[in-house]
Design a protein around this motif. Structure first.
Motif, PDB file in Angstrom:
ATOM      1  N   THR A 146       1.927  -4.909  -9.801  1.00  0.00           N
ATOM      2  CA  THR A 146       0.486  -4.545  -9.941  1.00  0.00           C
ATOM      3  C   THR A 146       0.110  -4.054 -11.405  1.00  0.00           C
ATOM      4  OG1 THR A 146       0.086  -4.388  -7.660  1.00  0.00           O
ATOM      5  CG2 THR A 146      -1.330  -3.185  -9.188  1.00  0.00           C
ATOM      6  N   ASN A 147      -0.787  -4.291 -12.090  1.00  0.00           N
ATOM      7  CA  ASN A 147      -1.285  -3.567 -13.305  1.00  0.00           C
ATOM      8  C   ASN A 147      -2.121  -2.150 -12.947  1.00  0.00           C
ATOM      9  OD1 ASN A 147      -1.496  -6.691 -13.646  1.00  0.00           O
ATOM     10  ND2 ASN A 147      -0.884  -5.792 -15.563  1.00  0.00           N
ATOM     11  N   TYR A 148      -3.166  -2.293 -11.896  1.00  0.00           N
ATOM     12  CA  TYR A 148      -3.900  -1.400 -11.959  1.00  0.00           C
ATOM     13  C   TYR A 148      -3.773  -0.955 -10.137  1.00  0.00           C
ATOM     14  CZ  TYR A 148      -5.883  -3.176 -16.135  1.00  0.00           C
ATOM     15  OH  TYR A 148      -6.252  -3.659 -17.397  1.00  0.00           O
ATOM     16  N   PHE A 149      -3.442   0.474 -10.274  1.00  0.00           N
ATOM     17  CA  PHE A 149      -2.956   1.106  -8.667  1.00  0.00           C
ATOM     18  C   PHE A 149      -4.428   1.849  -8.293  1.00  0.00           C
ATOM     19  CE2 PHE A 149       0.781   0.142 -10.862  1.00  0.00           C
ATOM     20  CZ  PHE A 149       1.606  -0.528  -9.922  1.00  0.00           C
ATOM     21  N   PHE A 150      -5.152   1.400  -7.109  1.00  0.00           N
ATOM     22  CA  PHE A 150      -6.170   2.259  -6.580  1.00  0.00           C
ATOM     23  C   PHE A 150      -5.639   2.827  -5.407  1.00  0.00           C
ATOM     24  CE2 PHE A 150      -8.276  -0.951  -9.432  1.00  0.00           C
ATOM     25  CZ  PHE A 150      -9.110   0.044 -10.227  1.00  0.00           C
ATOM     26  N   THR A 151      -5.643   4.290  -5.378  1.00  0.00           N
ATOM     27  CA  THR A 151      -4.940   4.854  -4.140  1.00  0.00           C
ATOM     28  C   THR A 151      -6.144   5.771  -3.333  1.00  0.00           C
ATOM     29  OG1 THR A 151      -4.557   7.025  -5.676  1.00  0.00           O
ATOM     30  CG2 THR A 151      -2.760   5.050  -5.561  1.00  0.00           C
ATOM     31  N   THR A 152      -5.707   5.943  -2.240  1.00  0.00           N
ATOM     32  CA  THR A 152      -6.334   6.643  -1.244  1.00  0.00           C
ATOM     33  C   THR A 152      -6.061   8.069  -0.973  1.00  0.00           C
ATOM     34  OG1 THR A 152      -4.858   5.885   0.635  1.00  0.00           O
ATOM     35  CG2 THR A 152      -6.815   4.229   0.353  1.00  0.00           C
ATOM     36  N   SER A 153      -4.980   8.499  -1.609  1.00  0.00           N
ATOM     37  CA  SER A 153      -4.328  10.017  -1.394  1.00  0.00           C
ATOM     38  C   SER A 153      -3.434  10.205  -2.548  1.00  0.00           C
ATOM     39  CB  SER A 153      -3.811   9.988   0.154  1.00  0.00           C
ATOM     40  OG  SER A 153      -2.586   9.232   0.060  1.00  0.00           O
ATOM     41  N   GLU A 154      -3.178  11.592  -2.643  1.00  0.00           N
ATOM     42  CA  GLU A 154      -2.113  12.001  -3.397  1.00  0.00           C
ATOM     43  C   GLU A 154      -0.798  11.641  -2.878  1.00  0.00           C
ATOM     44  OE1 GLU A 154      -2.378  13.226  -6.129  1.00  0.00           O
ATOM     45  OE2 GLU A 154      -4.268  13.847  -6.568  1.00  0.00           O
ATOM     46  N   VAL A 155      -0.670  11.566  -1.644  1.00  0.00           N
ATOM     47  CA  VAL A 155       0.602  10.970  -1.167  1.00  0.00           C
ATOM     48  C   VAL A 155       1.127   9.690  -1.731  1.00  0.00           C
ATOM     49  CG1 VAL A 155       1.844  10.308   0.715  1.00  0.00           C
ATOM     50  CG2 VAL A 155       0.540  12.309   1.038  1.00  0.00           C
ATOM     51  N   ALA A 156       0.034   8.638  -1.602  1.00  0.00           N
ATOM     52  CA  ALA A 156       0.246   7.359  -2.330  1.00  0.00           C
ATOM     53  C   ALA A 156       0.471   7.703  -3.785  1.00  0.00           C
ATOM     54  CB  ALA A 156      -0.985   6.565  -2.114  1.00  0.00           C
ATOM     55  N   ASN A 157      -0.300   8.388  -4.734  1.00  0.00           N
ATOM     56  CA  ASN A 157       0.169   8.710  -5.997  1.00  0.00           C
ATOM     57  C   ASN A 157       1.498   9.403  -6.295  1.00  0.00           C
ATOM     58  OD1 ASN A 157      -2.551   8.284  -6.229  1.00  0.00           O
ATOM     59  ND2 ASN A 157      -3.231  10.357  -6.492  1.00  0.00           N
ATOM     60  N   THR A 158       2.019   9.908  -5.630  1.00  0.00           N
ATOM     61  CA  THR A 158       3.386  10.463  -5.403  1.00  0.00           C
ATOM     62  C   THR A 158       4.431   9.492  -5.168  1.00  0.00           C
ATOM     63  OG1 THR A 158       2.594  12.742  -4.750  1.00  0.00           O
ATOM     64  CG2 THR A 158       5.228  12.066  -4.571  1.00  0.00           C
ATOM     65  N   ASN A 159       3.967   8.506  -4.406  1.00  0.00           N
ATOM     66  CA  ASN A 159       4.945   7.380  -4.072  1.00  0.00           C
ATOM     67  C   ASN A 159       5.233   6.502  -5.324  1.00  0.00           C
ATOM     68  OD1 ASN A 159       5.422   8.159  -1.184  1.00  0.00           O
ATOM     69  ND2 ASN A 159       3.767   6.992  -0.459  1.00  0.00           N
ATOM     70  N   LEU A 160       4.007   6.139  -5.775  1.00  0.00           N
ATOM     71  CA  LEU A 160       3.908   5.385  -7.076  1.00  0.00           C
ATOM     72  C   LEU A 160       4.666   6.204  -8.171  1.00  0.00           C
ATOM     73  CD1 LEU A 160       0.255   4.108  -6.988  1.00  0.00           C
ATOM     74  CD2 LEU A 160       2.496   2.878  -6.603  1.00  0.00           C
ATOM     75  N   ARG A 161       4.692   7.396  -8.300  1.00  0.00           N
ATOM     76  CA  ARG A 161       5.297   7.880  -9.485  1.00  0.00           C
ATOM     77  C   ARG A 161       6.644   7.685  -9.277  1.00  0.00           C
ATOM     78  NH1 ARG A 161       0.995  12.104  -8.459  1.00  0.00           N
ATOM     79  NH2 ARG A 161      -0.653  11.733  -9.977  1.00  0.00           N
ATOM     80  N   ASN A 162       7.006   8.144  -7.731  1.00  0.00           N
ATOM     81  CA  ASN A 162       8.604   8.291  -7.663  1.00  0.00           C
ATOM     82  C   ASN A 162       9.146   6.871  -7.811  1.00  0.00           C
ATOM     83  OD1 ASN A 162       8.423  10.734  -7.101  1.00  0.00           O
ATOM     84  ND2 ASN A 162       8.217  10.516  -4.823  1.00  0.00           N
ATOM     85  N   SER A 163       8.321   5.850  -7.857  1.00  0.00           N
ATOM     86  CA  SER A 163       8.997   4.530  -8.071  1.00  0.00           C
ATOM     87  C   SER A 163       8.892   4.072  -9.668  1.00  0.00           C
ATOM     88  CB  SER A 163       8.085   3.372  -7.242  1.00  0.00           C
ATOM     89  OG  SER A 163       6.846   3.307  -7.783  1.00  0.00           O
ATOM     90  N   GLY A 164       8.372   5.066 -10.510  1.00  0.00           N
ATOM     91  CA  GLY A 164       8.533   4.820 -11.853  1.00  0.00           C
ATOM     92  C   GLY A 164       7.019   4.314 -12.517  1.00  0.00           C
ATOM     93  N   ILE A 165       5.997   4.257 -11.639  1.00  0.00           N
ATOM     94  CA  ILE A 165       4.704   3.980 -12.588  1.00  0.00           C
ATOM     95  C   ILE A 165       4.271   5.299 -13.156  1.00  0.00           C
ATOM     96  CG2 ILE A 165       2.353   3.181 -11.891  1.00  0.00           C
ATOM     97  CD1 ILE A 165       4.665   1.142 -10.915  1.00  0.00           C
ATOM     98  N   GLY A 166       3.549   4.697 -14.156  1.00  0.00           N
ATOM     99  CA  GLY A 166       3.114   5.734 -15.091  1.00  0.00           C
ATOM    100  C   GLY A 166       1.524   6.424 -14.548  1.00  0.00           C
ATOM    101  N   ASP A 167       1.211   7.547 -14.795  1.00  0.00           N
ATOM    102  CA  ASP A 167      -0.236   7.868 -14.547  1.00  0.00           C
ATOM    103  C   ASP A 167      -1.117   7.315 -14.906  1.00  0.00           C
ATOM    104  OD1 ASP A 167       0.743   9.871 -12.820  1.00  0.00           O
ATOM    105  OD2 ASP A 167       0.602  11.586 -14.158  1.00  0.00           O
ATOM    106  N   GLU A 168      -0.956   6.669 -16.423  1.00  0.00           N
ATOM    107  CA  GLU A 168      -2.112   5.899 -16.923  1.00  0.00           C
ATOM    108  C   GLU A 168      -2.527   4.555 -16.016  1.00  0.00           C
ATOM    109  OE1 GLU A 168       1.741   3.997 -18.259  1.00  0.00           O
ATOM    110  OE2 GLU A 168       0.736   6.148 -17.943  1.00  0.00           O
ATOM    111  N   ARG A 169      -1.789   4.203 -14.999  1.00  0.00           N
ATOM    112  CA  ARG A 169      -2.256   3.009 -14.343  1.00  0.00           C
ATOM    113  C   ARG A 169      -2.550   3.405 -12.877  1.00  0.00           C
ATOM    114  NH1 ARG A 169       1.853  -1.494 -13.742  1.00  0.00           N
ATOM    115  NH2 ARG A 169       3.615   0.206 -14.210  1.00  0.00           N
ATOM    116  N   ILE A 170      -2.253   4.809 -12.489  1.00  0.00           N
ATOM    117  CA  ILE A 170      -2.794   5.225 -11.170  1.00  0.00           C
ATOM    118  C   ILE A 170      -4.027   5.803 -11.303  1.00  0.00           C
ATOM    119  CG2 ILE A 170      -1.909   6.677  -9.359  1.00  0.00           C
ATOM    120  CD1 ILE A 170       0.683   6.454 -10.448  1.00  0.00           C
ATOM    121  N   PHE A 171      -4.908   5.368 -10.262  1.00  0.00           N
ATOM    122  CA  PHE A 171      -6.469   5.886 -10.097  1.00  0.00           C
ATOM    123  C   PHE A 171      -6.414   6.309  -8.650  1.00  0.00           C
ATOM    124  CE2 PHE A 171      -6.063   2.427 -13.444  1.00  0.00           C
ATOM    125  CZ  PHE A 171      -6.341   3.231 -14.609  1.00  0.00           C
TER     126      PHE A 171
END
Length: 363
Positions: A146-171
């Motif tokens: 995925t290029n742009y990640f649209f999330t429903t919760s901070e838990v989801a944000n953390t899961n993405l960060r832990n998999s190496g996704i940068g904050d600039e692609r997490i919304f």
């Protein structure tokens, strides 16, 4: 900008509906954006789908890929072949927007990326940790491309960060299913079963079951339903039956005076029942989100959940799949000690608008 909106199963349309509204509003406001609604045909029931589109105000799809059923591999292949053909023979979109975690989500994300179309995933980053669930594999594969990640919760944000996704692609934008719920809540419709059974507010329970761990073993399913009926303090139990579950129930011949097995309901009718129920017993993830917003006690018959905020903040409790967990939970419910819960951050009805604003900035 042209956005392909991908939907293949009933929950997808609840998530896509407010995004369609947001695209139309942005276009009417002079923004350079349009959409193409792609129905993969993964699930299709004419009676249910037609009323569903009408109730939620969803336009008829621009394209139906007609993938149909089959095994996981057959269905994935049919969707990929159909979507690839569309992308090669017509205008390519600027964005392929997928929602949730069904087979269509993964299949179209893969196809789009291989043809150099950027992918936006709505409801990205949620995880159950259970690789036996097809949905978990779909989430992992989709989020890996995925290029742009649209999330429903901070838990989801953390899961993405832990998999190496940068904050600039997490919304962190909220939950589009809740956009739909908030918009249509004033329009909930009384189903026929309400008058037929003389139901009253908080005077019944609602149940849904469809996951293999609960419905694929005859003896376990019977034991589970027997336990639920035995512990509902004499209240009616309304059970809209999923087609998968219906086949099994017909084989084992379950019957209880207070168990009312009915056909699946439309969105407005089902949520009318949920909103007024004493509690909901389910193995669905999406229903736990809706009960949380409506403040209705919810018991989830699963060993894990990809929506932990419905437990930590909401009205949901994870009971597991052992039928012996039913009695203590029901005792807590009828004893008046069920938690009240609160609504998670940004589940406010404006998620789709935030998604479209970000896409217009980034794409």
């Amino acid at each position: 900008m042209l956005v392909d909106l991908i939907a293949g199963a009933r929950p997808n349309f609840m998530k896509i509906s407010p995004i369609i509204d947001a695209v139309i509003a942005a276009k009417n406001d002079g923004k350079d954006i349009d959409f193409r609604l792609i129905h993969t045909g993964q699930h299709y029931d004419k009676n249910m789908s037609d009323s569903f589109f009408e109730q939620l105000g969803i336009p008829q799809p621009d394209v139906n890929l007609g993938a149909g059923g089959g095994t996981q591999a057959e269905q994935t292949a049919a969707i990929m072949v159909g979507y690839e053909k569309l992308l090669l023979e017509s205008r390519k979109p600027d964005i392929c927007l997928v929602v949730g975690d069904v087979t269509s989500t993964m299949a179209c994300a893969i196809t789009a990326q291989k043809l150099h179309v950027k992918v936006a995933h709505v409801e990205a980053g949620i995880r159950s940790g259970d690789w036996t669930m097809p949905e978990e594999i779909n989430r992992l594969v989709t989020d890996s491309i995925t290029n742009y990640f649209f999330t429903t919760s901070e838990v989801a944000n953390t899961n993405l960060r832990n998999s190496g996704i940068g904050d600039e692609r997490i919304f962190f934008v909220g939950n589009t299913m809740i956009d739909t719920l908030i918009k249509h809540r004033p329009r909930f419709q009384k189903p026929d079963v309400w008058d037929a059974l003389s139901l009253e507010d908080r005077g019944y329970l609602v149940m849904t079951l469809h996951r293999p761990a609960n419905v694929d073993q005859e003896e376990k399913l019977k034991y589970l339903i027997d336990e639920i009926v035995a512990n509902t303090e004499g209240l009616p139990l309304i059970f809209p039956v999923h087609p998968r579950t219906k086949a099994m129930l017909n084989r084992i011949g379950i019957s209880h005076e207070r168990l009312h097995m009915i056909e699946p309901l439309g969105y407005l009718e089902f949520n009318f029942l949920v909103e007024r129920s004493k509690a909901v017993v389910t193995d669905s993830g999406g229903i736990t989100e809706e009960t949380t917003v409506m403040g209705v006690p919810c018991m989830t018959l699963r060993d894990n959940t990809e929506r932990p905020e419905t437990i930590t903040l909401g009205t949901n409790e994870l009971l597991g799949t052992d039928p012996q967990a039913i009695a203590p939970a029901m005792k807590k419910l009828f004893g008046g000690s069920w938690k009240r819960g609160s609504i998670p951050e940004l589940w406010d009805g404006h998620t789709a608008k935030r998604i479209i604003e970000i896409l217009l900035q980034k794409a």
